[in-house]
Design an enzyme around this catalytic site. Structure first.
Site, PDB file in Angstrom:
ATOM      1  N   ASN A 107       0.858  -1.187   0.000  1.00  0.00           N
ATOM      2  CA  ASN A 107       0.000   0.000   0.000  1.00  0.00           C
ATOM      3  C   ASN A 107       0.896   1.239   0.000  1.00  0.00           C
ATOM      4  OD1 ASN A 107      -1.546   2.226   1.655  1.00  0.00           O
ATOM      5  ND2 ASN A 107      -3.138   0.843   0.926  1.00  0.00           N
ATOM      6  N   CYS A 138      -6.863   8.417   2.197  1.00  0.00           N
ATOM      7  CA  CYS A 138      -6.706   8.509   3.652  1.00  0.00           C
ATOM      8  C   CYS A 138      -7.286   9.818   4.171  1.00  0.00           C
ATOM      9  CB  CYS A 138      -5.245   8.410   4.067  1.00  0.00           C
ATOM     10  SG  CYS A 138      -5.085   8.533   5.863  1.00  0.00           S
ATOM     11  N   GLY A 252     -16.038  -3.396   7.230  1.00  0.00           N
ATOM     12  CA  GLY A 252     -16.839  -4.085   8.231  1.00  0.00           C
ATOM     13  C   GLY A 252     -16.944  -5.582   8.101  1.00  0.00           C
TER      14      GLY A 252
HETATM   15  C1  LIG Z   1      -6.103   1.761  12.243  1.00  0.00           C
HETATM   16  C2  LIG Z   1      -6.337   1.801  10.758  1.00  0.00           C
HETATM   17  C3  LIG Z   1      -5.282   2.140   9.904  1.00  0.00           C
HETATM   18  C4  LIG Z   1      -5.487   2.197   8.511  1.00  0.00           C
HETATM   19  N1  LIG Z   1      -4.438   2.489   7.688  1.00  0.00           N
HETATM   20  C5  LIG Z   1      -4.609   2.475   6.336  1.00  0.00           C
HETATM   21  C6  LIG Z   1      -3.503   2.716   5.447  1.00  0.00           C
HETATM   22  O1  LIG Z   1      -2.354   2.903   5.857  1.00  0.00           O
HETATM   23  N2  LIG Z   1      -3.754   2.716   4.096  1.00  0.00           N
HETATM   24  C7  LIG Z   1      -5.010   2.459   3.588  1.00  0.00           C
HETATM   25  O2  LIG Z   1      -5.183   2.448   2.368  1.00  0.00           O
HETATM   26  N3  LIG Z   1      -6.064   2.205   4.415  1.00  0.00           N
HETATM   27  C8  LIG Z   1      -5.892   2.210   5.759  1.00  0.00           C
HETATM   28  N4  LIG Z   1      -6.957   1.927   6.593  1.00  0.00           N
HETATM   29  C9  LIG Z   1      -8.291   1.627   6.008  1.00  0.00           C
HETATM   30  C10 LIG Z   1      -8.544   0.110   5.945  1.00  0.00           C
HETATM   31  O3  LIG Z   1      -7.592  -0.529   5.115  1.00  0.00           O
HETATM   32  C11 LIG Z   1      -9.975  -0.189   5.402  1.00  0.00           C
HETATM   33  O4  LIG Z   1     -10.113   0.370   4.116  1.00  0.00           O
HETATM   34  C12 LIG Z   1     -11.085   0.371   6.295  1.00  0.00           C
HETATM   35  O5  LIG Z   1     -10.733   0.300   7.660  1.00  0.00           O
HETATM   36  C13 LIG Z   1     -12.425  -0.350   6.085  1.00  0.00           C
HETATM   37  O6  LIG Z   1     -12.338  -1.723   6.379  1.00  0.00           O
HETATM   38  P1  LIG Z   1     -12.752  -2.342   7.840  1.00  0.00           P
HETATM   39  O7  LIG Z   1     -14.088  -1.775   8.184  1.00  0.00           O
HETATM   40  O8  LIG Z   1     -12.744  -3.832   7.656  1.00  0.00           O
HETATM   41  O9  LIG Z   1     -11.695  -1.878   8.804  1.00  0.00           O
HETATM   42  C14 LIG Z   1      -6.773   1.880   7.980  1.00  0.00           C
HETATM   43  C15 LIG Z   1      -7.820   1.536   8.848  1.00  0.00           C
HETATM   44  C16 LIG Z   1      -7.617   1.475  10.223  1.00  0.00           C
HETATM   45  C17 LIG Z   1      -8.770   1.089  11.112  1.00  0.00           C
END
Ligand SMILES: Cc1cc2nc3c(=O)[nH]c(=O)nc-3n(C[C@H](O)[C@H](O)[C@H](O)COP(=O)(O)O)c2cc1C
Length: 311
Positions: A107, A138, A252
């Site tokens: 990433n 982001c 989610g």
């Molecule tokens: C603590 C945290 C750090 C994240 N860091 C990144 C990142 O560095 N780059 C990115 O593209 N997405 C990042 N995300 C987004 C996740 O990859 C994902 O797109 C988002 O959390 C939705 O999925 P989820 O609901 O399963 O967590 C981050 C999410 C969380 C919760």
């Protein structure tokens, strides 16, 4: 042994352009470190792919604390793309990941269009990743990040310059903080993205009533977890219907059934994020559950679920 157990194992392979995955289940960037941090809990070679935390040219310290807040059915984070910078990543994390038999998706983040491409070029010099996921979404940085993902012009520009930096599969990660996600998806597809990933976190905030203060030092942060799943499903469905490149769905996912729903909506791959913090073995549980789900319903190939929603 019940009748379902005797049925043949489904073919779990899926493709993201030229990248073949042994199953559709990936890690969501930023929630699984660089993989190594979870290797005591998860046999990484069982995953569809390891997607690393975002990597930038220079080390980034991230935002001030507190930068995590729990919310109803989810969490807010304002980590701000903290990472050790590409040199350290290449030496320490990528070198280790390369010893494993699992596709590695790096990433990539940046403050400027040029920085994204420079990160990719540096990783290419070091032997490359199996694919790159370009984070134009982001919500937790002032310069770069979501700025590139909320208008077609900047989204196209970043994609074009990353495309010029590598022949390997390029996945562009889209922001849900837009009015029309389809127009951004079309813009990056027309600049040569091989796939799109969605959704990144939704901009939100939390307040502590007693202290009358925001719960995050940065005031606002990105909402993730089960609370955002219906929005993610809707966006995956819209984008998959409008594009002819593969979609990686996330937002989610905590169970195999969640993963099935994303695939029915049109996702070729799925990623697990926030659920890794609740149970670090969620990815394996979802892989096993998805395999069983298909076997019990005589779905011979998991790929047959992609876009199979009946409306
Ligand atoms: C603590 C945290 C750090 C994240 N860091 C990144 C990142 O560095 N780059 C990115 O593209 N997405 C990042 N995300 C987004 C996740 O990859 C994902 O797109 C988002 O959390 C939705 O999925 P989820 O609901 O399963 O967590 C981050 C999410 C969380 C919760």
């Amino acid at each position: 042994m019940n009748a379902a157990d005797q049925r043949p194992s489904p073919d779990m392979r899926v493709r993201l352009g030229t990248l073949e995955l042994r199953n559709p289940v990936m890690t969501a960037s930023g929630t699984f470190g660089s993989g190594r941090e979870f290797s005591d809990f998860v046999d990484l070679e069982r995953l569809g792919a390891v997607v690393t935390k975002g990597v930038s040219m220079e080390p980034w310290p991230g935002n001030d604390s507190p930068r995590i807040a729990e919310t109803a059915s989810g969490m807010l984070n304002s980590i701000g793309l903290q990472n050790p910078g590409v040199e350290r990543f290449v030496e320490r994390d990528l070198a280790w990941l390369r010893t494993l038999d699992v596709p590695v998706v790096v990433n990539v983040s940046g403050h400027s269009t040029g920085e994204y491409a420079r990160v990719i070029e540096r990783i290419e010099q070091a032997g490359g990743a199996d694919a790159y996921e370009v984070n134009i979404s982001c919500p937790n940085v002032d310069a770069g990040g979501m700025v590139f993902g909320t208008a077609c012009g900047p989204a196209s520009e970043v994609t074009r310059s990353c495309r010029a930096a590598t022949q390997r599969p390029l996945i562009v990660k889209l922001s849900p903080n837009v009015t029309d996600v389809v127009e951004i998806a079309k813009a990056v597809a027309s600049e040569g993205a091989d796939a799109v990933a969605l959704i990144n976190t939704l901009l939100g905030m939390a307040i502590d009533a007693e202290s009358r203060r925001p719960k995050l030092a940065r005031v606002v942060g990105g909402l993730s977890g089960p609370a955002i799943k219906p929005i993610a499903l809707r966006m995956v469905w819209q984008v998959a219907a409008a594009l002819d490149i593969p979609v990686v769905g996330m937002g989610g996912i905590t169970t195999a059934e969640d993963a099935v729903e994303f695939m029915l909506a049109g996702a070729s791959g799925v990623a697990i994020g926030t659920a890794n913090f609740v149970d670090p073995t969620t990815t394996l549980r979802v892989i096993d559950g998805l395999t069983t789900w298909c076997r019990e319903r005589d779905v011979a190939r998991v790929a047959d679920l992609i876009g199979a929603l009946e409306t």
